[in-house]
Design an enzyme around this catalytic site. Structure first.
Site, mmCIF file in Angstrom:
data_model
loop_
_atom_site.group_PDB
_atom_site.id
_atom_site.type_symbol
_atom_site.label_atom_id
_atom_site.label_comp_id
_atom_site.label_asym_id
_atom_site.label_seq_id
_atom_site.Cartn_x
_atom_site.Cartn_y
_atom_site.Cartn_z
ATOM 1 C CG ASP A 116 -1.919 0.880 1.280
ATOM 2 O OD1 ASP A 116 -2.096 1.662 0.258
ATOM 3 O OD2 ASP A 116 -3.291 1.254 1.793
ATOM 4 C CE LYS A 117 -0.840 7.018 -1.745
ATOM 5 N NZ LYS A 117 -1.391 7.914 -1.773
ATOM 6 C CG HIS A 118 -0.718 6.506 5.142
ATOM 7 N ND1 HIS A 118 -2.121 6.582 5.407
ATOM 8 C CD2 HIS A 118 -0.343 7.249 5.695
ATOM 9 C CE1 HIS A 118 -2.113 7.870 5.780
ATOM 10 N NE2 HIS A 118 -1.251 7.997 6.474
ATOM 11 C CB SER A 119 -0.118 10.877 1.561
ATOM 12 O OG SER A 119 -0.096 12.087 1.677
ATOM 13 C CB THR A 174 -8.460 8.748 -0.206
ATOM 14 O OG1 THR A 174 -7.186 9.486 -0.306
ATOM 15 C CG2 THR A 174 -8.933 7.819 -1.354
ATOM 16 N NE ARG A 223 -3.040 11.478 18.592
ATOM 17 C CZ ARG A 223 -2.340 11.355 17.112
ATOM 18 N NH1 ARG A 223 -3.300 10.289 16.359
ATOM 19 N NH2 ARG A 223 -1.418 12.148 16.710
ATOM 20 C CB SER A 276 -2.831 7.076 14.486
ATOM 21 O OG SER A 276 -2.950 7.534 13.647
ATOM 22 C CE LYS A 286 -5.529 5.713 11.106
ATOM 23 N NZ LYS A 286 -5.703 7.379 11.289
ATOM 24 C CE LYS A 287 -2.482 3.056 5.222
ATOM 25 N NZ LYS A 287 -3.287 3.382 3.927
HETATM 26 N N1 URA Z 1 -3.422 10.528 9.853
HETATM 27 C C1 URA Z 1 -4.231 9.608 10.880
HETATM 28 O O1 URA Z 1 -3.691 8.278 10.484
HETATM 29 N N2 URA Z 1 -3.561 9.805 12.092
HETATM 30 C C2 URA Z 1 -2.700 10.108 12.774
HETATM 31 O O2 URA Z 1 -1.598 10.913 13.706
HETATM 32 C C3 URA Z 1 -2.116 11.404 11.239
HETATM 33 C C4 URA Z 1 -2.229 11.394 10.302
#
Ligand code: URA
Length: 465
Positions: free
Chosen positions: A95-98, A135, A183, A198, A202-203
């Site tokens: 996967d890619k995450h920004s 997204t 948060r 965080s 999830k990833k």
């Molecule tokens: N994206 C996230 O999923 N968590 C964060 O804490 C910041 C950006």
């Protein structure tokens, strides 16, 4: 852990109490993996009251977490709910995450490109956050497109298309849902360790084998300063690698919006133009970054010997239309009406539009991209409250970019919204965000650095901030 032991943390050896953990972190002591697991478990299950969770988060924000604590938090959060297992897809999952930006639509390109090259891309994405776009909100501007899918449905789309983009299910990483909401309300978002746990929890719950991270720097990034972004990149890479996922992070420029469009549907127009092999002026940085990210995904997915070879493969499937066809198949498989892409421009139906022209001649010397992001959000592309709908047609088309020379009266940007009454604040934001000057600004690299396990370890060796 039973409910009773979770409340007090009683085990045969050491009873745990949330108040002790808050005090410990407040005083700057290191927490054990068992203590962090106790905190995450009790937070996810609603056992601890929000004030205790928030107090611990603030203590963690102020005192920082060690690398070991960050790792333990990531793993405990990952394990707080259900997980996806892509093993039987018969492809390596990458996967890619920004970390979030303005006009950042690379997911719509890299997911089908990597899938076209034989990589599985199980992408669990987010909604707009602060000034940055989401997204899922963009995809939901396609009539019928479903982002809330069960894991079996996700699996079916992955099997038929090679990629799928969905929202977090209610059961994936429930701990992040609780911690993130607190948060957001207690000014404890901008902590590298909390961001790292965080994002990665999830990833990692998506069962990935490889991960390519796009860590933004510059005026539109959450971590604006280069050194903060570098630290976050290194922390993300080393933590994900410690969890067994091959990971790289690119440090990329968010000192101007990525490409020409920022909003919801209009970002899909720009993405589809590139997926059809078109090369619109102003979309080159988006195309270039997407090919670099996809090249790494293809390499980590075992389909190219080097990232450069991966990039060449990525370009080939972009140019010959294979990636575009996969994207349209994914849209249909997720319930979307792909026919809207046949008349993309006539489907763009904002209630009102306003063009802002250059107030003097000069170079575009600076674009405060956070301000531009807020302008996009306040045109209606984002929401103030979590439950609010977004306007699919809101957004901004940028006619000029940083470093361009513009003549007085030349169009700089066109704003789209449902009604003209929404224009004054975003227009003011755009006018103050763009600085025109007689000198050209210095050029900024699109990708300033690539972080792998080796150089990330070296950066962090001197300790954690
Ligand atoms: N994206 C996230 O999923 N968590 C964060 O804490 C910041 C950006």
């Amino acid at each position: 852990m039973t409910e009773r032991t979770a409340q007090t943390g009683e085990t045969a050896a050491t009873p745990l109490h949330m108040i002790d953990l808050i005090r410990k972190k407040r005083d700057g002591a290191r927490m054990t993996a068992a203590e962090i697991q106790f905190f995450v478990h009790g937070s996810a299950r609603g056992i601890f009251p929000p004030e205790q969770i928030a107090a611990w988060l603030m203590a963690a924000w102020l005192r920082g977490l060690t690398r070991e604590e960050t790792y333990s938090l990531t793993v405990a959060m990952r394990d707080s709910g259900e997980k996806f297992n892509p093993a039987h897809l018969g492809r390596i999952a990458v996967d890619k995450h920004s970390t979030g930006g303005v006009g950042d639509k690379t997911s719509f390109l890299v997911a089908p490109i990597a899938a076209a090259c034989g990589v599985a891309v199980p992408m669990i994405s987010g909604r707009s956050l602060g000034h940055t776009g989401g997204t899922l909100d963009k995809l939901e501007s396609i009539p019928g497109f479903r982002t809330a899918m069960s894991l079996p449905e996700f699996e079916r789309v992955l099997e038929s298309c090679g990629c799928s983009i969905i929202s977090q299910t209610p059961n994936i990483v429930p701990a992040d849902r609780v911690l993130y909401a607190l948060r957001d309300r207690t000014a404890t978002v901008e902590s590298p360790s909390l961001i790292c746990a965080s994002i990665l929890s999830k990833k990692l719950a998506a069962g990935l084998n490889g991960l390519v991270l796009d860590v933004k720097t510059g005026s539109g990034a959450f971590m604006r300063r280069q050194e903060d972004a570098e630290f976050l990149a290194a922390l993300l890479v080393t933590t994900a690698e410690a969890c067994g996922v091959r990971t790289v992070a690119m440090l990329t420029d968010m000192g101007q919006p990525l490409g020409r469009m920022a909003g919801n549907w209009i970002e899909l127009i720009e993405s589809m133009q590139l997926l059809r092999g078109e090369r619109p002026q102003g979309s080159e940085p988006l195309r270039a970054l997407s090919l670099i990210l996809a090249g790494w995904m293809i390499h980590l997915g075992g389909r190219a010997d080097t990232p450069h070879d991966g990039m060449l493969k990525a370009e080939a499937v972009l140019e010959d239309g294979t990636a575009g066809r996969i994207f349209l198949r994914m849209v249909e498989a997720q319930g979307g009406d792909a026919r809207v892409f046949d008349q993309m421009h006539s489907f763009h139906r904002p209630g009102a539009r306003r063009t802002i022209e250059a107030w003097e001649s000069g170079y575009i010397a600076r674009m405060d991209t956070t301000q531009l992001g807020w302008a996009v959000q306040r045109l209606g592309a984002g929401r103030v409250r979590a439950s609010e709908p977004v306007d699919p047609h809101a957004g901004i088309e940028f006619h000029a970019h940083r470093g361009d020379w513009v003549e007085k009266g030349q169009p700089l940007a066109t704003l789209f919204a449902t009604r003209p009454g929404l224009f004054p604040e975003p227009e003011e934001l755009v006018r103050t965000a763009i600085r025109l000057a007689p000198q050209a600004p210095r050029a900024v690299e699109l990708v300033s650095r690539v972080w792998t396990r080796t150089n990330s370890e070296a950066l962090l060796r001197d300790g954690i901030r």
